[in-house]
Design an enzyme around this catalytic site. Sequence first.
Site, short mmCIF file in Angstrom:
data_model
loop_
_atom_site.label_atom_id
_atom_site.label_comp_id
_atom_site.label_asym_id
_atom_site.label_seq_id
_atom_site.Cartn_x
_atom_site.Cartn_y
_atom_site.Cartn_z
N ASP A 173 0.80 -1.22 0.00
CA ASP A 173 0.00 0.00 0.00
C ASP A 173 0.84 1.27 0.00
OD1 ASP A 173 1.13 -0.10 2.50
OD2 ASP A 173 -0.71 -0.70 3.52
N HIS A 202 6.19 4.62 13.28
CA HIS A 202 6.52 5.50 12.15
C HIS A 202 5.33 6.10 11.43
CE1 HIS A 202 5.60 1.85 9.84
NE2 HIS A 202 5.47 2.64 8.79
N ARG A 243 2.42 8.07 9.64
CA ARG A 243 2.18 9.51 9.43
C ARG A 243 1.09 10.05 10.33
NH1 ARG A 243 3.97 11.91 4.25
NH2 ARG A 243 5.37 10.34 3.44
C1 UD1 Z 1 6.40 4.56 3.70
C2 UD1 Z 1 5.01 4.05 3.34
C3 UD1 Z 1 4.42 3.30 4.51
C4 UD1 Z 1 5.36 2.23 5.00
C5 UD1 Z 1 6.72 2.82 5.28
C6 UD1 Z 1 7.68 1.71 5.61
C7 UD1 Z 1 3.91 5.56 1.79
C8 UD1 Z 1 2.91 6.63 1.62
N1 UD1 Z 1 4.13 5.15 3.05
O1 UD1 Z 1 6.23 5.50 4.76
O2 UD1 Z 1 3.20 2.69 4.11
O3 UD1 Z 1 4.82 1.68 6.17
O4 UD1 Z 1 7.21 3.49 4.11
O5 UD1 Z 1 8.77 2.17 6.33
O6 UD1 Z 1 4.45 5.08 0.82
N2 UD1 Z 1 13.60 8.68 4.62
C9 UD1 Z 1 14.97 8.77 4.62
N3 UD1 Z 1 15.68 7.62 4.36
C10 UD1 Z 1 15.09 6.42 4.11
C11 UD1 Z 1 13.68 6.36 4.12
C12 UD1 Z 1 12.94 7.51 4.35
O7 UD1 Z 1 15.54 9.82 4.84
O8 UD1 Z 1 15.77 5.44 3.88
C13 UD1 Z 1 12.81 9.92 4.83
C14 UD1 Z 1 12.31 10.52 3.53
O9 UD1 Z 1 13.11 11.56 3.09
C15 UD1 Z 1 10.93 11.03 3.87
C16 UD1 Z 1 10.55 10.35 5.18
O10 UD1 Z 1 11.66 9.58 5.59
O11 UD1 Z 1 10.91 12.41 3.98
C17 UD1 Z 1 9.34 9.48 5.03
O12 UD1 Z 1 9.53 8.55 3.98
P1 UD1 Z 1 8.29 8.17 3.01
O13 UD1 Z 1 8.72 7.11 2.06
O14 UD1 Z 1 7.70 9.39 2.42
O15 UD1 Z 1 7.20 7.58 3.99
P2 UD1 Z 1 7.33 6.54 5.16
O16 UD1 Z 1 6.83 7.19 6.36
O17 UD1 Z 1 8.68 5.92 5.16
N1 UDP Z 2 12.23 -4.04 10.21
C1 UDP Z 2 13.60 -4.15 10.05
N2 UDP Z 2 14.42 -3.35 10.83
C2 UDP Z 2 13.93 -2.46 11.72
C3 UDP Z 2 12.52 -2.34 11.86
C4 UDP Z 2 11.69 -3.14 11.07
O1 UDP Z 2 14.08 -4.96 9.26
O2 UDP Z 2 14.72 -1.79 12.37
C5 UDP Z 2 11.34 -4.86 9.35
C6 UDP Z 2 10.29 -5.68 10.07
O3 UDP Z 2 10.77 -6.98 10.33
C7 UDP Z 2 9.14 -5.72 9.08
C8 UDP Z 2 9.34 -4.47 8.25
O4 UDP Z 2 10.62 -3.95 8.55
O5 UDP Z 2 9.23 -6.83 8.21
C9 UDP Z 2 8.29 -3.46 8.56
O6 UDP Z 2 8.57 -2.26 7.96
P1 UDP Z 2 7.89 -0.91 8.40
O7 UDP Z 2 7.45 -1.00 9.82
O8 UDP Z 2 8.85 0.17 8.02
O9 UDP Z 2 6.65 -0.79 7.41
P2 UDP Z 2 5.15 -1.38 7.47
O10 UDP Z 2 5.22 -2.85 7.65
O11 UDP Z 2 4.44 -0.68 8.58
O12 UDP Z 2 4.59 -0.97 6.14
#
Ligand code: UD1
Ligand code: UDP
Length: 388
Positions: free
Chosen positions: A110, A217, A219
């Site tokens: 998603d 994490h 939003r």
């Molecule tokens: C995204 C997904 C969420 C998922 C999550 C997993 C969307 C809308 N949301 O949320 O469903 O649960 O990933 O973790 O796609 N950032 C870094 N370095 C990284 C990753 C992210 O700096 O390696 C920063 C980005 O610059 C950004 C913020 O984190 O500003 C959020 O990242 P973003 O991909 O927009 O949304 P997530 O909250 O990570």
């Molecule tokens: N995970 C990981 N390292 C971490 C935290 C989470 O490898 O420090 C893994 C966890 O096992 C799970 C996945 O990341 O499989 C979940 O990712 P996240 O919580 O970012 O996204 P979501 O599942 O909520 O979309």
Amino acid sequence: MSMPDPALNVLADGPIRAMVVLGTRPEAIKLAPVVRAMNASPAFDPIIVNSGQHREMLLPMLRTLGIAAGTDLAVMRDRQRLSELTGRLVNALDAVIADRRPDVVIVQGDTTTALCGALAASYERVPVAHVEAGLRTGNLANPFPEELNRQLIGRIARWHFTPTARAAAHLRAENVPDRNIITTGNTVIDNLHWMLAQDEGKPAFRTDLRRVLVTLHRRESQGAGMRELAGVLRRLADRGDCEVLLPLHKSPAVRESLVPTLKDHPAITICEPLDYPDFAATLAACDLVLTDSGGVQEEAPSLGKPVLVLRATTERPEAVEAGVARLVGTEPAHVLAAATRLLDDPAERAGMARAVNPFGDGKASNRIVTTLVRDCLRPDALFVPAFD
Ligand code: UD1
Ligand code: UDP
């Protein structure tokens, strides 16, 4: 793992050009076993596209999971807004799909990457396979924007690979034809078993106190709500009998909400995101999980770890119904009471510490590739619109 029937692997027009689009940590984790299954079959010529929605959290993960992405669209920007991310992704993904002309585009879950992969594929008239289809809260504000993304992908996909019977029922209720819905289990369980079998990880806890693993994490919780949850975590650490471990998401908004309250406490360990082997080992070693993560809600029950879900809604009620997870919301007093009860009462904890697998039996990826081989051998099946 048993592989698709080799007799099916003889394809008149060469192997299936399956483009796997991923961009965030959970997509890498949940698509890795699908990629491994395709790599092991001569029926597939997989094309792996990394959208680059995540950077630091994704690249080590891809290495650990053995996924070689041929393309990195590198779209991530600091504090990216959803609309600009969506715009960049649809453009960049459309270009790569138009260039490579895959037979099928596979997206997972998603995220914005999944939605844009599905949109761009449908603009190029390439059929879409959706892994982890049919999850619903019915509330577009929670989780935001993920519920919207899932519902939109549900309108586009040709194959809906659902983790559970409930997810399949959601799609039927939205008039998705039965033959397009295949219940496979969640691929996260395939990957967790694979990772633990490698026996490479080390738990990240530093003490011998009771071990509470936390991830936050989402939003919709960032800001005041997440700051209050940090206050609850500090109160738990103040008990003196437990260590609170929180691997921090890379998002600056998450860090700003959590770190000021959690830093400088001897019973709180905050660290960078753990690589998957260490996270799996940490999960296996903990006593209690507090999380708003989707993936962690699915993995913890499989390892017999009680979970408190710090969200107002969950699209994964199967673990709650199995009695191994509780949806406690985000109200600080409720969260503190629920965690305190579990830490104080060993019988209460033991009642939830049962290993169950409501989300899959570890064979989901095999079912996915077998279905794709079967349907891609019948060209008429490929272009059946999602709605009759
Ligand atoms: C995204 C997904 C969420 C998922 C999550 C997993 C969307 C809308 N949301 O949320 O469903 O649960 O990933 O973790 O796609 N950032 C870094 N370095 C990284 C990753 C992210 O700096 O390696 C920063 C980005 O610059 C950004 C913020 O984190 O500003 C959020 O990242 P973003 O991909 O927009 O949304 P997530 O909250 O990570
Ligand atoms: N995970 C990981 N390292 C971490 C935290 C989470 O490898 O420090 C893994 C966890 O096992 C799970 C996945 O990341 O499989 C979940 O990712 P996240 O919580 O970012 O996204 P979501 O599942 O909520 O979309």
